[in-house]
Scaffold this active site. Structure first.
Site, PDB file in Angstrom:
ATOM      1  N   CYS A 117       2.489   0.745   2.860  1.00 15.42           N
ATOM      2  CA  CYS A 117       2.178   1.772   3.913  1.00 15.42           C
ATOM      3  C   CYS A 117       3.614   2.193   4.372  1.00 15.42           C
ATOM      4  O   CYS A 117       4.239   3.011   3.638  1.00 15.42           O
ATOM      5  CB  CYS A 117       1.417   1.272   5.352  1.00 15.42           C
ATOM      6  N   GLU A 175      -1.708  -7.161   3.419  1.00 16.69           N
ATOM      7  CA  GLU A 175      -1.211  -8.173   4.272  1.00 16.69           C
ATOM      8  C   GLU A 175      -2.402  -8.521   5.407  1.00 16.69           C
ATOM      9  O   GLU A 175      -2.482  -9.488   6.188  1.00 16.69           O
ATOM     10  CB  GLU A 175       0.019  -8.303   4.714  1.00 16.69           C
ATOM     11  N   HIS A 227      -2.905  -1.777   3.448  1.00 19.19           N
ATOM     12  CA  HIS A 227      -2.287  -3.196   3.835  1.00 19.19           C
ATOM     13  C   HIS A 227      -2.919  -4.360   3.213  1.00 19.19           C
ATOM     14  O   HIS A 227      -3.797  -5.037   3.976  1.00 19.19           O
ATOM     15  CB  HIS A 227      -2.349  -3.184   5.402  1.00 19.19           C
TER      16      HIS A 227
END
Lengths: 302, 202
Positions: B86, B179, B177
């Site tokens: 991002c 994560e 994302h």
């Protein structure tokens, strides 16, 4: 490459998406602004977001009267003027102000005690909104009640508009201290704690197991200098809101830039010394100890 | 041998990447030691590098002020792997078409910041990713769109016909994302399975 990504499985406004937005703000400084010019300065200083307001908390205090949501047209102008996220404040319990802010396109709504509460018993049911919410809290029970209502971020209430960091420290220590206590408790003690503090049980257990709030935890309310910002990072906050402290300072641009740098370098005193040097006067402020109880904003909406 | 993973930590969702790269390493039988990069001098010791999500204006500004930017460039030029997500994609791209972000030109793509819209347009959806058998739970938050893609860049995933994950040499970069969910397959793809995943290397 497969070409069959299914657009119909797209989901907006989920808890993951709302809490995820808050996570992207971590390690950052969110600055109060009242117009486009201030918003642009904040962005240039390195703010991760701006809070669009009609007046900063220090001026709301001085002015008195009913403090409401800002004019949506002014909020929209700020939204259009910067590339970083824009947040807006609604009154506690004022669902319609929140809906209007969501319609204007703000990226996060602050259901804030800085404005005059619209409901003396209830907060907004934040779960059904697409926009994520941040709410203030003075202690862990309050924080978990707000998360239960759908808040994606918690900030310490502190005492807004005073420029005195004392209450932000007090609230952050209170929240972190309670989490450490919970970590040492067994299941039935945590159940009892939840009843005594009017906190949702599931969230009490989740917090105890994680050893932190299940959402991002910022500091707010009285942060006025780079050293204040570093102090709140030392107290394990995920990031900082600065209200009157930037544009109430003698040199807003220098103060804003320095506070952003201080958050990144909070554990390096020598660098902090450089960052904090020659910034001019910080906001004057009012010491919390001198503030009469009825003028405190932190007791609104518990 | 323990691998050292540096997570650029000037701002953004740092702990999420730290957890993900540790778990990805464990899944691959590798010990990973995570170091948070908030100042210069640490990147040269890192085997792996992660540039997290956050605000690209803030991250870009602090990377240059702290002298970390040139070290990241040297890391990639030495052929060491990096994952950028991002804001990380924006900061490491060739061109973000915005003078508020001083890009590092490590991923040969141009990007449009926030082109998927504001937070109200943020979304999650299952995404097919080249090299992964099952769709990946992708979370897009005020996400950038990859616009032009250089000749040596492999597109790993598209959403609505727009590239959202790419590989350029040792770098994997995503608009979304990876994560934010417990699924560490994109981190594995970036760091521990390069040969199988990189169509250019096959």
């Amino acid at each position: 490459m497969t070409e069959e990504t299914d657009l119909e499985e797209l989901k907006r406004g989920t808890e993951l998406v709302k809490r995820g937005f808050a996570r992207m703000q971590k390690g950052g400084v969110i600055m109060d602004v009242v117009n486009e010019e201030q918003a642009k300065i904040a962005e240039e200083c390195g703010a991760v977001a701006v809070m669009a307001l009609e007046a900063v908390p220090a001026d709301i205090r001085k002015r008195g009267g009913v403090a409401r949501m800002a004019d949506p047209a002014d909020v929209a102008d700020i939204v259009d003027s910067v590339s970083i996220p824009v947040m807006g404040k609604s009154r506690i319990g004022h669902r319609k102000e929140a809906e209007i802010l969501q319609a204007v396109g703000v990226d996060m709504i602050d259901e804030s005690e800085v404005l005059t509460p619209a409901d003396d018993a209830y907060h907004i049911d934040k779960r059904e909104f697409t926009a994520p919410f941040v709410c203030g809290a003075r202690n862990l029970g309050e924080a978990l009640r707000r998360i239960d209502e759908g808040a994606a971020m918690i900030r310490t209430k502190g005492e807004a508009g005073t420029g005195d960091v004392n209450q932000a420290v007090h609230h952050q220590r209170t929240i972190k201290g309670a989490i450490r206590q919970l970590e040492g408790m067994n299941w039935e003690e945590r159940e009892k704690w939840a009843r005594e503090h009017e906190a949702p049980k599931d969230l009490v257990h989740e917090t105890a197991e994680m050893g932190r709030l299940p959402v991002v935890n910022f500091a707010a309310g009285g942060i006025a200098t780079p050293a204040d910002a570093a102090l709140m990072m030392h107290h394990e906050c995920d990031g900082i809101f600065v209200g009157s402290g930037i544009f109430g300072a003698e040199n807003p641009r220098e103060m804003g830039t320095a506070i952003v740098q201080a958050v990144n370098n909070w554990d390096d005193p020598e660098t902090l010394a450089d960052i904090a040097s020659n910034l001019g006067k910080s906001m004057k402020g009012d010491a919390n100890v001198d503030l009469p109880e009825e003028e405190k904003m932190q007791g609104r909406g518990v | 041998m323990t691998l050292v993973a540096g997570v650029v930590a000037v701002q953004g969702d740092v702990s999420e990447h730290a957890d993900a790269v540790r778990r990805a390493g464990r899944a691959h039988g590798e010990d990973v030691e995570v170091r948070e990069i908030r100042e210069s001098g640490l990147v040269p010791d890192c085997d792996l590098l992660l540039v997290p999500g956050g605000e690209s204006t803030t991250i870009s500004r602090l990377l240059h002020e702290e002298g970390i930017a040139t070290e990241i460039v040297a890391h990639v030029e030495a052929g060491k792997p990096m994952l950028a997500t991002c804001a990380g994609l924006i900061v490491t791209s060739r061109d973000a078409k915005d003078d508020r972000v001083d890009t590092l030109d490590l991923v040969d793509v141009s990007v449009d910041r926030n082109a998927f819209g504001r937070q109200k347009d943020s979304f999650e959806a299952p995404l097919d990713v080249e090299g992964l058998d099952e769709p990946f739970p992708a979370v897009f938050i005020r996400a950038p769109v990859i616009d032009e893609v250089g000749d040596d860049v492999a597109v790993l995933a598209t959403w609505d016909d727009r590239p959202v994950a790419v590989r350029d040499g040792p770098v994997v970069a995503t608009s979304f994302h990876p994560e934010l969910t417990p699924d560490v397959r994109v981190h594995r793809l970036a760091f521990f399975a390069a040969d199988e995943a990189d169509p250019l290397a096959r």
